[in-house]
Design an enzyme around this catalytic site. Structure first.
Site, PDB file in Angstrom:
ATOM      1  N   HIS A 104       0.808  -1.219   0.000  1.00  0.00           N
ATOM      2  CA  HIS A 104       0.000   0.000   0.000  1.00  0.00           C
ATOM      3  C   HIS A 104       0.834   1.258   0.000  1.00  0.00           C
ATOM      4  CE1 HIS A 104       1.244  -0.660   4.091  1.00  0.00           C
ATOM      5  NE2 HIS A 104       0.785   0.500   4.464  1.00  0.00           N
ATOM      6  N   CYS A 105       2.162   1.157   0.067  1.00  0.00           N
ATOM      7  CA  CYS A 105       3.002   2.347   0.208  1.00  0.00           C
ATOM      8  C   CYS A 105       3.928   2.595  -0.974  1.00  0.00           C
ATOM      9  CB  CYS A 105       3.847   2.238   1.490  1.00  0.00           C
ATOM     10  SG  CYS A 105       2.903   2.404   3.018  1.00  0.00           S
ATOM     11  N   ILE A 106       4.871   1.693  -1.194  1.00  0.00           N
ATOM     12  CA  ILE A 106       5.994   1.996  -2.075  1.00  0.00           C
ATOM     13  C   ILE A 106       5.584   2.227  -3.529  1.00  0.00           C
ATOM     14  CG2 ILE A 106       8.264   1.216  -2.834  1.00  0.00           C
ATOM     15  CD1 ILE A 106       8.479  -0.347  -0.249  1.00  0.00           C
ATOM     16  N   ILE A 136       2.910   3.596  -4.554  1.00  0.00           N
ATOM     17  CA  ILE A 136       1.948   4.692  -4.633  1.00  0.00           C
ATOM     18  C   ILE A 136       2.504   6.003  -4.096  1.00  0.00           C
ATOM     19  CG2 ILE A 136      -0.264   5.511  -3.692  1.00  0.00           C
ATOM     20  CD1 ILE A 136      -1.227   2.599  -3.808  1.00  0.00           C
ATOM     21  N   ASP A 137       3.093   5.959  -2.904  1.00  0.00           N
ATOM     22  CA  ASP A 137       3.419   7.184  -2.185  1.00  0.00           C
ATOM     23  C   ASP A 137       4.347   8.142  -2.923  1.00  0.00           C
ATOM     24  OD1 ASP A 137       1.849   6.014  -0.323  1.00  0.00           O
ATOM     25  OD2 ASP A 137       3.435   5.576   1.120  1.00  0.00           O
TER      26      ASP A 137
END
Length: 434
Positions: free
Chosen positions: A270-272, A274-275
């Site tokens: 959910h992070c790398i 997208i962020d």
């Protein structure tokens, strides 16, 4: 107002509201419950609320036993957002995905905030944990809160504290992972530090919500860029007939100045994936083109195509085409030993192979049935790995290297293995690196 809230946090009489009971919100609920706070959990998914109130967990690494204990102590879940007025704290743990144009989608954060605003009252603290671009808290949340006539820092306290969960990592817990906290005002900072200090071993204060928002992006951009680097080096090393995993292991023996990152079939979680694009998007407002971040994103996004190309080449060498071949994808979670499929590159691989005519199936001990997803659809169940089932496939693609796989069994019976994780270090005839 502030002192009363601080006192309630200190003596554990404050009621903790957590909005979004997923991979971030649920562990946080358990931690607040564990130290004696009454916790009210909010979620729009009625099935999740029903499961939790029945003592059932829907996340593999969180046991139903832990949920039952919290219920018996001091926890309840609800879909009724009007009960937000009961809580002294409202901690927002909702998704922040990208839209189809790779731009930030704040709809979950803003819709959640809009649902809570009518029920806000003086004396509450609102904390956003969802990863987002610098300025979201003060530009988007603060005006909505103050539309009720409240003054942030006096009547209500506004905080940004980015989540740092690492599902499936036994070395770190919610309690032991340091918590970055930024407040909209000094009073907000004081309340936020007290709130998280009640349940986290170490709180790391920063001077503003924007600094806290940027901290989270830096953490994930750092990983994305370095993974992009080793993914690019993997392709170069292959052309030179060099084993990139051997090189990384050797470089990692240097006791200073080097941190090992490993290539794979693409970025997941959910992070790398997208962020970094949250900062890229926001930077345009300031006339800055984040070339380094975008280049890493391009490299990482191209990895599924590279892996599919390796599958095609390996099948071709075996005098087979992808069209009509039976391909078994090993592991569809985004990383090993978890049941988390968010942004998993395995799903992209499955779709690309299917589009090329392959008969695709998967095996994942953590995900028995392919779940319903907004953008991906497979009517499949996990294949049990037996000598017969493995041998029935033309190609086995190792996408996620779960520890529960019997790699010797797979190696012994697979006609062809395409290894995108560097699990197999030998040069067997039926193993191809990707």
């Amino acid at each position: 107002m502030k002192q009363d809230l601080l006192d309630r946090i200190q003596n554990r009489s404050a009621k903790i509201g957590i909005v979004g009971l997923g991979y971030v919100g649920l562990p946080l609920m358990l931690r607040f419950s564990e130290v004696g706070f009454h916790v009210l959990g909010f979620d729009i998914d009625a099935s999740k609320v029903e499961a939790l109130n029945a003592g059932r967990s829907y996340i593999e690494h969180i046991s139903s036993g832990a949920v039952k204990e919290a219920l018996e102590r001091n926890f309840e879940a609800t879909t009724d957002f009007s009960r937000a007025s009961e809580a002294d704290t409202l901690i927002l743990c909702v998704p922040t995905p990208l839209n189809k144009y790779r731009e930030p989608d704040l709809s979950f954060v803003l819709d959640t905030t809009d649902s809570l605003v009518p029920y806000l009252r003086a004396g509450q603290v609102v904390s956003l944990e969802s990863t987002t671009y610098p300025g979201t808290t003060d530009e988007e949340l603060k005006p909505r809160i103050e539309s009720r006539g409240f003054t942030v820092g006096k009547d209500i306290f506004l905080v940004f504290s980015p989540e740092r969960e690492d599902p499936g990592n036994p070395n770190f817990t919610t309690r032991t992972i340091p918590k970055v906290v930024g407040g909209d005002t000094p009073a907000c900072q004081e309340v936020g530090a007290a709130l998280y200090g009640a349940v986290i071993d170490r709180v790391v204060p920063v001077t503003s919500t924007r600094a806290a928002e940027m901290t989270k992006l830096l953490e994930n951009i750092h990983r994305a860029v370095n993974i992009g680097l080793v993914n690019e080096l993997k392709i170069v090393a292959e052309k030179m007939n060099i084993d990139i995993f051997e090189v990384i292991r050797a470089a990692a023996t240097k006791p200073f100045g080097f941190v090992p990152y490993y290539p794979g079939p693409g970025l997941g979680g959910h992070c790398i994936p997208i962020d970094p694009f949250y900062l890229t998007w926001k930077a345009r407002e300031y006339g800055v083109h984040t070339r380094f971040i975008e280049l890493a994103g391009e490299v990482n996004s191209s990895m599924p195509e590279w892996v599919v190309g390796k599958v095609a080449g390996a099948l071709n060498d075996a005098k087979r085409s992808i069209n009509g071949s039976k391909v078994l994808v090993l592991g569809i979670a985004y990383k090993k030993n978890v049941d988390d499929m968010r942004e998993s590159p395995s799903v992209i691989l499955m779709e690309k192979l299917r589009d090329l005519g392959a008969a695709v199936q998967y095996s994942d001990p953590h995900i028995p049935v392919f779940p319903k997803m907004r953008e991906h659809s497979f009517d499949l169940s996990s294949v049990s790995l037996t000598p017969e089932s493995i041998a029935s496939f033309d190609c086995v693609l190792l996408a996620t290297d779960h520890e529960r796989f019997d790699y010797e069994l797979i190696k012994k019976h697979a006609k062809l293995i395409v290894d995108s994780r560097g699990k197999y270090q030998d040069r067997s005839a039926n193993i191809v690196r990707a």
